[in-house]
Scaffold this motif. Structure first.
Motif, PDB file in Angstrom:
ATOM      1  N   ILE A   1     -10.037   2.433  -0.620  1.00  0.00           N
ATOM      2  CA  ILE A   1      -9.593   1.105  -0.194  1.00  0.00           C
ATOM      3  C   ILE A   1     -10.165   0.066  -1.158  1.00  0.00           C
ATOM      4  CG2 ILE A   1     -11.542   0.802   1.389  1.00  0.00           C
ATOM      5  CD1 ILE A   1      -9.621  -0.513   3.354  1.00  0.00           C
ATOM      6  N   LEU A   2      -9.412  -1.018  -1.383  1.00  0.00           N
ATOM      7  CA  LEU A   2      -9.865  -2.041  -2.316  1.00  0.00           C
ATOM      8  C   LEU A   2      -9.946  -3.396  -1.641  1.00  0.00           C
ATOM      9  CD1 LEU A   2      -7.298  -1.354  -5.216  1.00  0.00           C
ATOM     10  CD2 LEU A   2      -9.450  -0.175  -4.865  1.00  0.00           C
ATOM     11  N   ILE A   3     -10.909  -4.200  -2.073  1.00  0.00           N
ATOM     12  CA  ILE A   3     -10.898  -5.615  -1.694  1.00  0.00           C
ATOM     13  C   ILE A   3     -11.050  -6.380  -2.989  1.00  0.00           C
ATOM     14  CG2 ILE A   3     -11.964  -7.481  -0.400  1.00  0.00           C
ATOM     15  CD1 ILE A   3     -12.955  -5.551   1.622  1.00  0.00           C
ATOM     16  N   VAL A   4      -9.981  -7.043  -3.418  1.00  0.00           N
ATOM     17  CA  VAL A   4      -9.979  -7.690  -4.724  1.00  0.00           C
ATOM     18  C   VAL A   4      -9.338  -9.063  -4.649  1.00  0.00           C
ATOM     19  CG1 VAL A   4     -10.003  -5.597  -6.126  1.00  0.00           C
ATOM     20  CG2 VAL A   4      -7.847  -6.452  -5.222  1.00  0.00           C
ATOM     21  N   HIS A   5      -9.343  -9.782  -5.760  1.00  0.00           N
ATOM     22  CA  HIS A   5      -8.722 -11.110  -5.748  1.00  0.00           C
ATOM     23  C   HIS A   5      -7.978 -11.413  -7.038  1.00  0.00           C
ATOM     24  CE1 HIS A   5     -12.545 -13.306  -7.451  1.00  0.00           C
ATOM     25  NE2 HIS A   5     -12.506 -12.067  -7.847  1.00  0.00           N
ATOM     26  N   SER A   6      -6.845 -10.738  -7.207  1.00  0.00           N
ATOM     27  CA  SER A   6      -6.009 -11.013  -8.357  1.00  0.00           C
ATOM     28  C   SER A   6      -4.565 -10.775  -7.947  1.00  0.00           C
ATOM     29  CB  SER A   6      -6.408 -10.075  -9.501  1.00  0.00           C
ATOM     30  OG  SER A   6      -5.635 -10.349 -10.634  1.00  0.00           O
TER      31      SER A   6
ATOM     32  N   LYS B   1      -4.769  -0.846   0.838  1.00  0.00           N
ATOM     33  CA  LYS B   1      -4.939   0.564   1.208  1.00  0.00           C
ATOM     34  C   LYS B   1      -4.266   1.415   0.137  1.00  0.00           C
ATOM     35  CE  LYS B   1      -3.583   3.515   4.977  1.00  0.00           C
ATOM     36  NZ  LYS B   1      -3.065   3.560   6.331  1.00  0.00           N
ATOM     37  N   ILE B   2      -4.952   2.449  -0.323  1.00  0.00           N
ATOM     38  CA  ILE B   2      -4.388   3.320  -1.346  1.00  0.00           C
ATOM     39  C   ILE B   2      -3.363   4.247  -0.709  1.00  0.00           C
ATOM     40  CG2 ILE B   2      -4.939   5.058  -3.098  1.00  0.00           C
ATOM     41  CD1 ILE B   2      -6.128   2.334  -3.684  1.00  0.00           C
ATOM     42  N   ASP B   3      -2.267   4.497  -1.436  1.00  0.00           N
ATOM     43  CA  ASP B   3      -1.181   5.311  -0.893  1.00  0.00           C
ATOM     44  C   ASP B   3      -1.595   6.773  -0.722  1.00  0.00           C
ATOM     45  OD1 ASP B   3       1.147   6.488  -0.132  1.00  0.00           O
ATOM     46  OD2 ASP B   3       2.327   5.771  -1.835  1.00  0.00           O
ATOM     47  N   PRO B   4      -1.655   7.252   0.524  1.00  0.00           N
ATOM     48  CA  PRO B   4      -2.081   8.629   0.741  1.00  0.00           C
ATOM     49  C   PRO B   4      -1.059   9.654   0.247  1.00  0.00           C
ATOM     50  CG  PRO B   4      -1.454   7.615   2.814  1.00  0.00           C
ATOM     51  CD  PRO B   4      -1.380   6.548   1.791  1.00  0.00           C
ATOM     52  N   LYS B   5       0.217   9.211   0.145  1.00  0.00           N
ATOM     53  CA  LYS B   5       1.228  10.158  -0.345  1.00  0.00           C
ATOM     54  C   LYS B   5       1.014  10.454  -1.820  1.00  0.00           C
ATOM     55  CE  LYS B   5       4.975   8.896   2.784  1.00  0.00           C
ATOM     56  NZ  LYS B   5       5.174   7.412   2.704  1.00  0.00           N
ATOM     57  N   LYS B   6       0.601   9.411  -2.535  1.00  0.00           N
ATOM     58  CA  LYS B   6       0.349   9.601  -3.954  1.00  0.00           C
ATOM     59  C   LYS B   6      -1.010  10.293  -4.192  1.00  0.00           C
ATOM     60  CE  LYS B   6       1.563   7.185  -8.109  1.00  0.00           C
ATOM     61  NZ  LYS B   6       2.624   6.251  -8.413  1.00  0.00           N
ATOM     62  N   PHE B   7      -1.970   9.990  -3.328  1.00  0.00           N
ATOM     63  CA  PHE B   7      -3.314  10.544  -3.478  1.00  0.00           C
ATOM     64  C   PHE B   7      -3.758  11.160  -2.158  1.00  0.00           C
ATOM     65  CE2 PHE B   7      -3.765   8.780  -7.565  1.00  0.00           C
ATOM     66  CZ  PHE B   7      -3.280   7.476  -7.537  1.00  0.00           C
TER      67      PHE B   7
ATOM     68  N   VAL C   1      -7.471  10.904  -0.617  1.00  0.00           N
ATOM     69  CA  VAL C   1      -8.184   9.733  -0.120  1.00  0.00           C
ATOM     70  C   VAL C   1      -8.319   9.801   1.396  1.00  0.00           C
ATOM     71  CG1 VAL C   1      -7.431   8.261  -2.003  1.00  0.00           C
ATOM     72  CG2 VAL C   1      -6.145   8.262   0.111  1.00  0.00           C
ATOM     73  N   ASN C   2      -9.346   9.126   1.871  1.00  0.00           N
ATOM     74  CA  ASN C   2      -9.634   9.103   3.292  1.00  0.00           C
ATOM     75  C   ASN C   2      -8.796   8.017   3.945  1.00  0.00           C
ATOM     76  OD1 ASN C   2     -10.659   9.039   5.850  1.00  0.00           O
ATOM     77  ND2 ASN C   2     -12.789   8.748   5.238  1.00  0.00           N
ATOM     78  N   THR C   3      -7.555   8.368   4.279  1.00  0.00           N
ATOM     79  CA  THR C   3      -6.638   7.349   4.748  1.00  0.00           C
ATOM     80  C   THR C   3      -6.914   6.944   6.198  1.00  0.00           C
ATOM     81  OG1 THR C   3      -4.327   6.714   4.605  1.00  0.00           O
ATOM     82  CG2 THR C   3      -4.788   8.842   5.558  1.00  0.00           C
ATOM     83  N   ASP C   4      -7.430   7.875   6.999  1.00  0.00           N
ATOM     84  CA  ASP C   4      -7.768   7.511   8.385  1.00  0.00           C
ATOM     85  C   ASP C   4      -8.895   6.496   8.394  1.00  0.00           C
ATOM     86  OD1 ASP C   4      -7.295  10.937   9.380  1.00  0.00           O
ATOM     87  OD2 ASP C   4      -5.892   9.249   9.433  1.00  0.00           O
ATOM     88  N   GLY C   5      -9.875   6.753   7.524  1.00  0.00           N
ATOM     89  CA  GLY C   5     -11.001   5.829   7.440  1.00  0.00           C
ATOM     90  C   GLY C   5     -10.536   4.459   6.981  1.00  0.00           C
ATOM     91  N   ALA C   6      -9.641   4.460   5.990  1.00  0.00           N
ATOM     92  CA  ALA C   6      -9.130   3.185   5.480  1.00  0.00           C
ATOM     93  C   ALA C   6      -8.392   2.439   6.586  1.00  0.00           C
ATOM     94  CB  ALA C   6      -8.204   3.435   4.291  1.00  0.00           C
TER      95      ALA C   6
END
Lengths: 284, 223
Positions: free
Chosen positions: A91-96, A236-242, A245-250
């Motif tokens: 998961i990311l928290i960014v500002h761009s 949220k990062i795409d779980p289908k692509k990756f 990743v811990n998608t439930d946690g995200a």
């Protein structure tokens, strides 16, 4: 020269010890793998992480989800997005905003939620050689350019750096054509310190500037116009692509970050440290 | 004094100190367990390409630690070959990186020490019928000056390293913060008082280790 000793003995012993150590590591990491489902790698910016707000939010989140271990890695927006593109973060928290939208469009992320915002600040020498006091952001940057005043840039692909480049672009120029331009390639505090030492102008996030205000000799020339708007998004990062990743946690963390409780914390954060809240809530 | 201790406690400095020592001591212990027998083997045995191996080890001593960190991270990132182990941003990853960093140092210095044990002494030990284990132990006793130096050098290298630990450990609060990465972060945040306190503590630890080693070395030299 040869010795009567059988060197196979040493070889055997070394191999046995090596295997023993590897076995220990394997056992340890075996325990880790089970924990993989309980680890959430959060890639975020240094400016956000340094304010400490993430620690407060995470510890509040852990009250309802004690088993999920969140690992905030402060790497800067550019690197965070790069990590997301490799599936090295959950998961990311960014500002761009522009890069984020492209990130989603390219299929690396699936959800993009606004979290909180504040404004960037333009700081510089109190003597104001470029005479930017009272001017809008755009005119201030143009003034700095036209007066050959010293400008210090992050130069590190961070959200702050990208915002700075966007403003130069709107002002009709590129850093390459600016005479008195220095890139530090470092975080906000170091860049502010360098700007202070060299008495130059720079663009900073509000949090870092407020923390350092007492120890540096720079004035705040902010005009709070829309160009300086600084909003943080959760992606949220795409779980289908990756699939790793811990998608439930995200999802759990995102649910929390949408909650009223989280936004109450966001609205109050900073009052005790710098006398005013550092962020405004994007939701409430 | 009480204020200083409170200051340390508020900034989690005791935690940081104990974690730093924990990972570095573990790393050096592993390096020594693997490295001492390996170095002894290389030091004693004649084999084809021995000169190349020794040259590689000596080159490894000058290997930039941050490069080791990057390499280890590439392996342990989720996208890496060993990503499934889930080791990125864990103490184990730091220990592994530090072990790799310290290994050439401990190997190189120990090999040198083993090789400088007098040849006639080696022959004597064997001549009086020493078993393999007795031979090795006696050799290590003879080369103890080098071995101690090797271990101290290895520990010094890893306790003061910052790049690799930052990349593989992530400097995550409460989990992978060591003295060096804490100094970087506190400096970046402008908390010079905390950064300086951490720096002083790191220096102190380094000094104590080196003083102990020095005294040991002097004692051995004058025996």
């Amino acid at each position: 020269m040869t010795y009567a000793i059988n060197n196979h003995f040493l070889v055997k012993r070394s191999i046995i010890l090596l295997l023993f150590v590897l076995a220990i590591i394997a056992i340890l990491s075996g325990c880790q793998s089970k924990k993989n489902k309980n680890t959430l790698i959060l890639a975020t910016t240094t400016s956000l992480n340094d304010t400490g707000i993430l620690d407060v939010l995470i510890s509040d989140f852990n009250k309802s989800y004690p088993k999920l271990k969140i690992k905030p890695v402060a790497v800067g927006t550019g690197e965070a997005l790069a990590m997301g593109k490799k599936g090295n973060a959950d998961i990311l928290i960014v500002h761009s905003p522009e890069d984020e939208k492209k990130f989603i469009k390219d299929g690396f992320g699936v959800e993009r939620i606004p979290l909180m915002y504040n404004y960037f600040v333009i700081v510089g020498p109190k003597t104001d050689p470029a005479k930017i006091r009272g001017k809008s952001t755009l005119l201030s940057f143009k003034s700095i350019l036209n007066n050959n005043a010293l400008f210090i840039s992050r130069g590190d692909d961070s959200g702050t750096h990208k915002k700075e480049l966007k403003i130069w672009d709107k002002a009709g120029t590129q850093p390459a054509s600016i005479k008195n331009y220095l890139e530090t390639g470092q975080g906000m505090a170091e860049t502010l310190r360098i700007a202070d030492q060299k008495q130059g102008y720079t663009l900073s996030d509000r949090g870092t500037y407020l923390y350092l205000k007492k120890t540096i000799d720079l004035a705040d020339f902010t005009s709070s116009d829309s160009l300086l708007f600084n909003e943080y998004f959760v992606i949220k990062i795409d779980p289908k692509k990756f699939p790793k990743v811990n998608t439930d946690g995200a999802s759990a963390l995102i649910r929390y970050l949408k909650s009223k409780k989280a936004h109450e914390i966001i609205k109050k954060y900073g009052k005790d440290k710098v006398g005013e809240p550092l962020f405004f809530s994007s939701k409430w | 004094m009480v204020d200083f201790l409170n200051f340390l406690r508020e900034n989690n400095i005791f935690e940081i100190i104990s974690f730093s020592l924990k990972v570095s001591v573990t790393a050096i212990a592993i390096t020594a367990i693997i490295g001492l027998p390996l170095a002894t083997l290389i030091g004693l045995k004649q084999f084809k390409g021995k000169k190349l191996v020794v040259a590689l080890i000596n080159t490894g001593m000058g290997l930039p630690p941050v490069v080791v960190g990057l390499f280890v991270a590439l392996l342990f990132w989720r996208s890496g070959i060993l990503g499934w182990l889930g080791l990125i941003y864990t103490p184990t990853a730091i220990i592994i990186a530090q072990t790799i960093i310290a290994m050439p140092l401990i190997l190189g210095i120990t090999i040198s020490g083993i090789q400088s044990v007098d040849d006639s002494l080696k022959k004597q030990i064997l001549a009086i019928g020493a078993s393999k284990i007795q031979y090795i132990i006696t050799l290590w006793k003879e080369a103890r000056l080098s071995i101690i130096t090797a271990i101290i050098a290895g520990f010094g290298a890893v306790i003061s390293e910052v790049g690799a630990v930052l990349i593989v450990g992530g400097n995550i609060k409460g989990e992978t913060v060591v003295l060096t990465t804490a100094i970087v972060q506190e400096t970046r945040k402008g908390h010079f008082d905390v950064a300086l306190a951490l720096g002083a503590i790191l220096l102190f630890i380094s000094f104590v280790i080196n003083l102990t080693a020095s005294l040991l070395q002097q004692k051995i030299r004058h025996e």
